[in-house]
Design an enzyme around this catalytic site. Sequence first.
Site, PDB file in Angstrom:
ATOM      1  N   LYS A   1       2.386  -3.037  -9.388  1.00  0.00           N
ATOM      2  CA  LYS A   1       3.626  -3.628  -8.800  1.00  0.00           C
ATOM      3  C   LYS A   1       4.494  -2.531  -7.785  1.00  0.00           C
ATOM      4  O   LYS A   1       4.914  -2.806  -6.689  1.00  0.00           O
ATOM      5  CB  LYS A   1       4.618  -4.252  -9.618  1.00  0.00           C
ATOM      6  CG  LYS A   1       5.750  -4.911  -8.844  1.00  0.00           C
ATOM      7  CD  LYS A   1       5.511  -5.786  -7.777  1.00  0.00           C
ATOM      8  CE  LYS A   1       6.626  -6.945  -7.231  1.00  0.00           C
ATOM      9  NZ  LYS A   1       7.978  -6.084  -7.089  1.00  0.00           N
TER      10      LYS A   1
ATOM     11  N   GLU B   1       4.361  -1.969   0.693  1.00  0.00           N
ATOM     12  CA  GLU B   1       5.316  -2.745   1.470  1.00  0.00           C
ATOM     13  C   GLU B   1       6.480  -1.947   2.195  1.00  0.00           C
ATOM     14  O   GLU B   1       6.765  -2.282   3.560  1.00  0.00           O
ATOM     15  CB  GLU B   1       6.352  -3.636   0.620  1.00  0.00           C
ATOM     16  CG  GLU B   1       7.219  -4.377   1.077  1.00  0.00           C
ATOM     17  CD  GLU B   1       7.977  -5.283  -0.081  1.00  0.00           C
ATOM     18  OE1 GLU B   1       9.241  -5.162   0.266  1.00  0.00           O
ATOM     19  OE2 GLU B   1       7.342  -5.598  -1.181  1.00  0.00           O
TER      20      GLU B   1
END
Length: 479
Positions: A182, A189
């Site tokens: 993650k 991102e």
Amino acid sequence: MQTNIGLIGLAVMGKNLVLNMIDHGFSVSVYNRTPEKTRDFLKEYPNHRELVGFESLEDFVNSLERPRKIMLMIQAGKPVDQSIHALLPFLEPGDVIIDGGNSYFKDSERRCKELQEKGILFLGVGISGGEEGARHGPSIMPGGNPEAWPLVAPIFQSIAAKVQGRPCCSWVGTGGAGHYVKAVHNGIEYGDIQLICEAYGILRDFLKLSATAVATILKEWNTLELESYLIRIASEVLALKDPEGIPVIDTILDVVGQKGTGKWTAIDALNSGVPLSLIIGAVLARFLSSWKEIREQAARNYPGTPLIFEMPHDPSVFIQDVFHALYASKIISYAQGFMLLGEASKEYNWGLDLGEIALMWRGGCIIQSAFLDVIHKGFAANPENTSLIFQEYFRGALRHAEMGWRRTVVTAIGAGLPIPCLAAAITFYDGYRTASSSMSLAQGLRDYFGAHTYERNDRPRGEFYHTDWVHTKTTERVK
């Protein structure tokens, strides 16, 4: 009634996950540190018989079917440890604690080991997709104690996003693997967002296009290789106008916040010796954005930059160059992220399936894109190859984009526009494919001032030499 799962923490993500679970036929017990939030949530959804709220932690735990499955959706750090400590007196061996927040992966490693000693199964689960994803289908990245996975898999794979019928959720690995994946997702991102911002800045400040015009360009790009959630919503953000007809983007202060996961990714890359230059550049760009007053002062002291290049006669050709620069840089960003995952998998013995991770990110999460299908196919064809740059599709894509990529970077730098990640991407690309670099001088200098030795390019690797650069000017093998 004994419920299927319990959830602690009724902020936005927690509430939406609960509603998602109920929609998929699961009964849920909820608890919040402040009882008012529990009461308010129950009042908001009075007709959900599958939803049960508690103000006593002991009653909350006792309401769950065995083995109990308790999900924490709370602030990372000490609050997680405090909640685990509060739960332990009411738990039995075989019960499961799930941390669904943005915890640091080494904290998850520690918690997994500590709870295993007490007979409690721990999962550190990365969840991406924000408020909308939590409600209608996030990307879920579970790691921790593998014995716990079969107990929660039916729930998580039911509520996860689906792409072509496959849930964007599968087992990642032991210990802190879920939260690590993650964190890398969040680092990628950061890179994606920064690259889009730099492309927007070039179109706005060099071609002098309006926000509305750039929104139209991004909308078109979203039908091509750059199709992704972030390109789509960037187009929507740029297109929106306030009641006075002013683009909302023109009223937003250019100071970017962050929660720290991008920084964790950058730090771990530095510790692991992985050249994560683009993602690190994106983190640093956010730091620089926060220096608003200093930037304003510098702008007054260093106004304007004389243009080295004239405006193109046909802007559409340059816009196509920017498209190629953005796409090629995106390839580099993902390549660096997957290189880091590959190194971490070896270092922590996680056995990460990089192709499966690409599929997990294909839907529900912030970096979801059609691009990830290509990555999955590349890893499926050659699981041992952890570099996207060596995959046939991306080799062709980089070669096709290269000239436009270079023209974009040179033009932006010539115009004095900040493009830390576009520049980092092409610099990495050039360095990655340079067989004989200038870094031999750096090692020679280290040997000169610190006797750090060096390997020779005409001898086998693993042999080390030292030169007396000052006195005898002679070289000897030292090991």
